[in-house]
Design an enzyme around this catalytic site. Structure first.
Site, PDB file in Angstrom:
ATOM      1  N   ASP A   7     -56.104  24.389-104.793  1.00  0.00           N
ATOM      2  CA  ASP A   7     -54.959  23.546-104.422  1.00  0.00           C
ATOM      3  C   ASP A   7     -53.909  24.484-103.834  1.00  0.00           C
ATOM      4  O   ASP A   7     -54.053  25.710-103.856  1.00  0.00           O
ATOM      5  CB  ASP A   7     -54.397  22.837-105.666  1.00  0.00           C
ATOM      6  CG  ASP A   7     -53.184  21.961-105.355  1.00  0.00           C
ATOM      7  OD1 ASP A   7     -53.199  21.282-104.317  1.00  0.00           O
ATOM      8  OD2 ASP A   7     -52.203  21.974-106.138  1.00  0.00           O
ATOM      9  N   SER A   8     -52.818  23.894-103.354  1.00  0.00           N
ATOM     10  CA  SER A   8     -51.724  24.708-102.841  1.00  0.00           C
ATOM     11  C   SER A   8     -50.962  25.407-103.974  1.00  0.00           C
ATOM     12  O   SER A   8     -50.368  26.456-103.753  1.00  0.00           O
ATOM     13  CB  SER A   8     -50.756  23.819-102.053  1.00  0.00           C
ATOM     14  OG  SER A   8     -50.297  22.781-102.890  1.00  0.00           O
ATOM     15  N   TYR A  39     -48.495  22.179 -98.918  1.00  0.00           N
ATOM     16  CA  TYR A  39     -49.398  21.794 -97.839  1.00  0.00           C
ATOM     17  C   TYR A  39     -48.971  20.434 -97.248  1.00  0.00           C
ATOM     18  O   TYR A  39     -49.166  20.181 -96.067  1.00  0.00           O
ATOM     19  CB  TYR A  39     -50.833  21.631 -98.363  1.00  0.00           C
ATOM     20  CG  TYR A  39     -51.624  22.917 -98.513  1.00  0.00           C
ATOM     21  CD1 TYR A  39     -51.027  24.174 -98.448  1.00  0.00           C
ATOM     22  CD2 TYR A  39     -53.000  22.866 -98.730  1.00  0.00           C
ATOM     23  CE1 TYR A  39     -51.787  25.326 -98.596  1.00  0.00           C
ATOM     24  CE2 TYR A  39     -53.757  24.022 -98.870  1.00  0.00           C
ATOM     25  CZ  TYR A  39     -53.148  25.243 -98.805  1.00  0.00           C
ATOM     26  OH  TYR A  39     -53.898  26.390 -98.946  1.00  0.00           O
ATOM     27  N   GLY A  40     -48.439  19.594 -98.120  1.00  0.00           N
ATOM     28  CA  GLY A  40     -48.219  18.182 -97.758  1.00  0.00           C
ATOM     29  C   GLY A  40     -47.255  17.941 -96.615  1.00  0.00           C
ATOM     30  O   GLY A  40     -47.223  16.853 -96.038  1.00  0.00           O
ATOM     31  N   CYS A  70     -56.872  19.006-104.108  1.00  0.00           N
ATOM     32  CA  CYS A  70     -55.641  18.782-103.357  1.00  0.00           C
ATOM     33  C   CYS A  70     -55.917  17.620-102.401  1.00  0.00           C
ATOM     34  O   CYS A  70     -56.874  17.683-101.617  1.00  0.00           O
ATOM     35  CB  CYS A  70     -55.315  20.051-102.568  1.00  0.00           C
ATOM     36  SG  CYS A  70     -53.963  19.860-101.397  1.00  0.00           S
ATOM     37  N   ASN A  71     -55.107  16.583-102.503  1.00  0.00           N
ATOM     38  CA  ASN A  71     -55.330  15.414-101.639  1.00  0.00           C
ATOM     39  C   ASN A  71     -55.003  15.731-100.191  1.00  0.00           C
ATOM     40  O   ASN A  71     -55.664  15.243 -99.274  1.00  0.00           O
ATOM     41  CB  ASN A  71     -54.477  14.237-102.099  1.00  0.00           C
ATOM     42  CG  ASN A  71     -54.961  13.664-103.405  1.00  0.00           C
ATOM     43  OD1 ASN A  71     -55.716  12.706-103.422  1.00  0.00           O
ATOM     44  ND2 ASN A  71     -54.549  14.263-104.514  1.00  0.00           N
ATOM     45  N   GLU A 147     -43.436  21.411-109.422  1.00  0.00           N
ATOM     46  CA  GLU A 147     -43.522  22.878-109.437  1.00  0.00           C
ATOM     47  C   GLU A 147     -42.364  23.466-110.256  1.00  0.00           C
ATOM     48  O   GLU A 147     -42.492  24.500-110.888  1.00  0.00           O
ATOM     49  CB  GLU A 147     -43.485  23.440-108.006  1.00  0.00           C
ATOM     50  CG  GLU A 147     -44.742  23.166-107.186  1.00  0.00           C
ATOM     51  CD  GLU A 147     -45.902  24.134-107.475  1.00  0.00           C
ATOM     52  OE1 GLU A 147     -45.643  25.274-107.874  1.00  0.00           O
ATOM     53  OE2 GLU A 147     -47.071  23.706-107.304  1.00  0.00           O
ATOM     54  N   CYS A 179     -51.810  12.652-105.187  1.00  0.00           N
ATOM     55  CA  CYS A 179     -51.468  14.072-105.038  1.00  0.00           C
ATOM     56  C   CYS A 179     -51.674  14.648-106.423  1.00  0.00           C
ATOM     57  O   CYS A 179     -51.252  14.046-107.421  1.00  0.00           O
ATOM     58  CB  CYS A 179     -50.015  14.243-104.604  1.00  0.00           C
ATOM     59  SG  CYS A 179     -49.445  15.963-104.705  1.00  0.00           S
ATOM     60  N   THR A 180     -52.359  15.787-106.493  1.00  0.00           N
ATOM     61  CA  THR A 180     -52.726  16.302-107.811  1.00  0.00           C
ATOM     62  C   THR A 180     -51.529  16.845-108.598  1.00  0.00           C
ATOM     63  O   THR A 180     -51.653  17.142-109.781  1.00  0.00           O
ATOM     64  CB  THR A 180     -53.824  17.377-107.673  1.00  0.00           C
ATOM     65  OG1 THR A 180     -53.379  18.369-106.734  1.00  0.00           O
ATOM     66  CG2 THR A 180     -55.121  16.765-107.179  1.00  0.00           C
ATOM     67  N   HIS A 181     -50.383  16.967-107.944  1.00  0.00           N
ATOM     68  CA  HIS A 181     -49.172  17.334-108.680  1.00  0.00           C
ATOM     69  C   HIS A 181     -48.616  16.124-109.466  1.00  0.00           C
ATOM     70  O   HIS A 181     -47.884  16.304-110.430  1.00  0.00           O
ATOM     71  CB  HIS A 181     -48.060  17.794-107.722  1.00  0.00           C
ATOM     72  CG  HIS A 181     -48.204  19.210-107.247  1.00  0.00           C
ATOM     73  ND1 HIS A 181     -49.137  19.600-106.312  1.00  0.00           N
ATOM     74  CD2 HIS A 181     -47.495  20.330-107.567  1.00  0.00           C
ATOM     75  CE1 HIS A 181     -48.998  20.900-106.071  1.00  0.00           C
ATOM     76  NE2 HIS A 181     -48.014  21.364-106.827  1.00  0.00           N
TER      77      HIS A 181
HETATM   78  N1  DGL Z   1     -51.314  18.977-104.773  1.00  0.00           N
HETATM   79  C1  DGL Z   1     -51.515  18.725-103.407  1.00  0.00           C
HETATM   80  C2  DGL Z   1     -52.026  17.366-103.080  1.00  0.00           C
HETATM   81  O1  DGL Z   1     -52.767  16.827-103.872  1.00  0.00           O
HETATM   82  C3  DGL Z   1     -50.560  19.247-102.386  1.00  0.00           C
HETATM   83  C4  DGL Z   1     -49.156  19.388-102.670  1.00  0.00           C
HETATM   84  C5  DGL Z   1     -48.473  20.138-101.551  1.00  0.00           C
HETATM   85  O2  DGL Z   1     -48.727  21.323-101.437  1.00  0.00           O
HETATM   86  O3  DGL Z   1     -47.746  19.502-100.788  1.00  0.00           O
HETATM   87  O4  DGL Z   1     -51.755  16.822-102.047  1.00  0.00           O
END
Ligand code: DGL
Length: 261
Positions: A7-8, A39-40, A70-71, A147, A179-181
């Site tokens: 993931d990011s 990443y998003g 990571c989505n 985060e 989103c996995t966060h």
């Molecule tokens: N956790 C990631 C996701 O599922 C990305 C979060 C990010 O870096 O923006 O999209």
């Protein structure tokens, strides 16, 4: 041979936790691309490039399966194999679980801008059932809140409430945490949408898919008694270390270190 997960940042650790709890004998090698997070908010081309770099890196470490936890990255990688290694994304399992769960056939999806703009969830859910209406909402402030560890904070509650308003108004009965966060903000999300909306956490959905492939032999099973958890990241800050420990608790990290892709 470990299972590679990436993931990011810390978000994919919610997927890793679910996997490591389900498969305690397996070894896991996790990469958090913390030097290039988030990443998003990046372009599809950049997200694809970063994902390829990490997949190549993990393949070179000899992983037996690759999980894109990571989505945003999943929305740019549609392959099911990488260098002949089984490759899994989180969008397919999340979409299948959402299509199964909805009764009203109204599903909400929360995600990063990249994920929502890709339309990947809409397509994957409607592939399961074209009658399902999908209501999507990008929530770009959620990743920094997660985060930062602002879990169930009054400010987080307010921000969550503001983002999910259109989803509440659409009267969905199922909501994908795309989103996995976002599972880290679950308490605030439940407060905003209420107990009656079923939340879909892709970490749990991906574990079911891995279970099936361990059973079929697509992924060889580990013969170890207890697996190891290695967490590597492209930038190691004390905040990442703290959040990684908290997110994986009660699981222990066997190795936490920085790596160069
Ligand atoms: N956790 C990631 C996701 O599922 C990305 C979060 C990010 O870096 O923006 O999209």
């Amino acid at each position: 041979m470990p299972i590679g997960v990436f993931d990011s940042g810390i978000g994919g650790l919610t997927v890793l936790k679910s996997l490591a709890m389900h498969f305690p004998q397996e070894n896991f090698l996790y990469i958090g691309d913390t030097a290039r997070l988030p990443y998003g908010s990046k372009s599809p081309e950049t997200i694809r490039k970063y994902s390829e770099q990490i997949m190549n890196f993990l393949a070179a470490q000899g992983v037996k399966a690759l999980i894109i936890a990571c989505n945003s990255a999943s929305s740019q990688v549609s392959e099911h194999e990488w260098n002949s290694i089984p490759l899994y994304n989180v969008i397919g399992p999340g979409a299948i679980a959402a299509a199964k769960a909805t009764v009203s056939q109204k599903v909400g999806v929360l995600g990063t801008r990249a994920t929502i703009q890709s339309g990947s969830y809409q397509r994957a859910i409607q592939l399961q059932n074209p009658k399902i209406q999908v209501f999507s909402q990008a929530c770009p402030l959620f990743v920094p809140l997660a985060e930062e560890g602002w879990i169930d904070d009054p400010l987080t509650n307010l921000i969550v409430y503001r983002y999910v308003q259109p989803i509440i108004a659409a009267d969905v009965d199922t909501l994908v945490l795309g989103c996995t966060h976002y599972p880290l903000l679950k308490q605030s999300i439940v407060k905003a949408v209420g107990q009656n909306v079923q939340l879909i956490d892709c970490g749990q959905s991906v574990s079911a898919m891995i279970e099936a492939d361990l059973r079929s032999g697509r992924i060889p099973r580990s013969t170890a008694k207890k697996g190891k958890i290695q967490v590597w990241c492209t930038d190691l800050s004390s905040q990442f270390a703290r959040m990684a420990e908290t997110t994986l608790d009660p699981l222990q990290i066997d190795e936490l270190c920085i790596c160069n892709l």
